[in-house]
Design an enzyme around this catalytic site. Structure first.
Site, PDB file in Angstrom:
ATOM      1  N   GLY A 147       0.812  -1.146  -0.141  1.00  0.00           N
ATOM      2  CA  GLY A 147      -0.100  -0.038   0.017  1.00  0.00           C
ATOM      3  C   GLY A 147       0.892   1.161  -0.016  1.00  0.00           C
ATOM      4  O   GLY A 147       0.435   2.175  -0.645  1.00  0.00           O
ATOM      5  N   CYS A 148       1.873   1.328   0.719  1.00  0.00           N
ATOM      6  CA  CYS A 148       2.799   2.497   0.810  1.00  0.00           C
ATOM      7  C   CYS A 148       3.657   2.519  -0.313  1.00  0.00           C
ATOM      8  O   CYS A 148       3.763   3.673  -0.824  1.00  0.00           O
ATOM      9  CB  CYS A 148       3.794   2.277   1.963  1.00  0.00           C
ATOM     10  SG  CYS A 148       2.904   2.375   3.557  1.00  0.00           S
ATOM     11  N   THR A 149       4.019   1.557  -1.238  1.00  0.00           N
ATOM     12  CA  THR A 149       4.629   1.566  -2.457  1.00  0.00           C
ATOM     13  C   THR A 149       3.447   2.401  -3.360  1.00  0.00           C
ATOM     14  O   THR A 149       4.152   3.490  -4.079  1.00  0.00           O
ATOM     15  CB  THR A 149       4.911   0.431  -2.824  1.00  0.00           C
ATOM     16  OG1 THR A 149       5.867  -0.238  -1.618  1.00  0.00           O
ATOM     17  CG2 THR A 149       5.547   0.462  -4.217  1.00  0.00           C
TER      18      THR A 149
END
Length: 148
Positions: free
Chosen positions: A41-43
């Site tokens: 998700g952060c990527t």
């Protein structure tokens, strides 16, 4: 909203210190908090911001991503994903606490303390203009552009 952005100094992915007060008055600021570098998700969230960087530059907006990761991990993440904005390391989560976004989370049935995925839009005057917390990571960059 309308309150002053909390003041802070944090190291970036190159271990250089960044003082938020050095940016206030020069650019509008996007500060987005994310739980952990290099997770799916952060990527996706970081890639979206990377891809709209030119549009943000045209609107005189600086971007800072903040997580509890150490600078070395942030550097690896930034290099792998070719990120073109600053990642800041809040290892002790003091800045996250100042912003009120460190707290109890639940994931896969377990509870723990961590950073909530929230984005702040800061005006030239150093005041919080928008707090964005209702978005999917893949749409985050679009939500940011819509709220500038």
């Amino acid at each position: 909203m309308g309150s002053d952005v909390p003041k802070f100094i944090l190291p970036d992915q190159h271990q250089q210190l960044h003082n938020i007060e050095d940016v206030i008055g020069k650019k509008r600021i996007i500060i987005y908090f994310y739980p952990q570098a290099a997770t799916p998700g952060c990527t996706v969230q970081a890639q979206g911001l990377r891809d709209i960087k030119n549009q943000l530059d045209q609107q005189n907006v600086a971007v800072f991503g903040i997580s509890p990761d150490k600078p070395a991990k942030l550097l690896k993440f930034a290099e792998k994903e070719q990120l073109n904005f600053t990642l800041l390391s809040d290892v002790d989560h003091q800045v996250a606490e100042q912003f009120g976004i460190w707290g109890l989370k639940q994931f896969m049935g377990r509870q723990f303390d961590g950073i909530h995925r929230i984005t702040f839009v800061i005006g030239l005057d150093g005041k919080i203009e928008q707090i964005l917390n209702k978005f999917k990571t893949k749409d985050h960059h679009q939500v940011v552009l819509e709220n500038l």
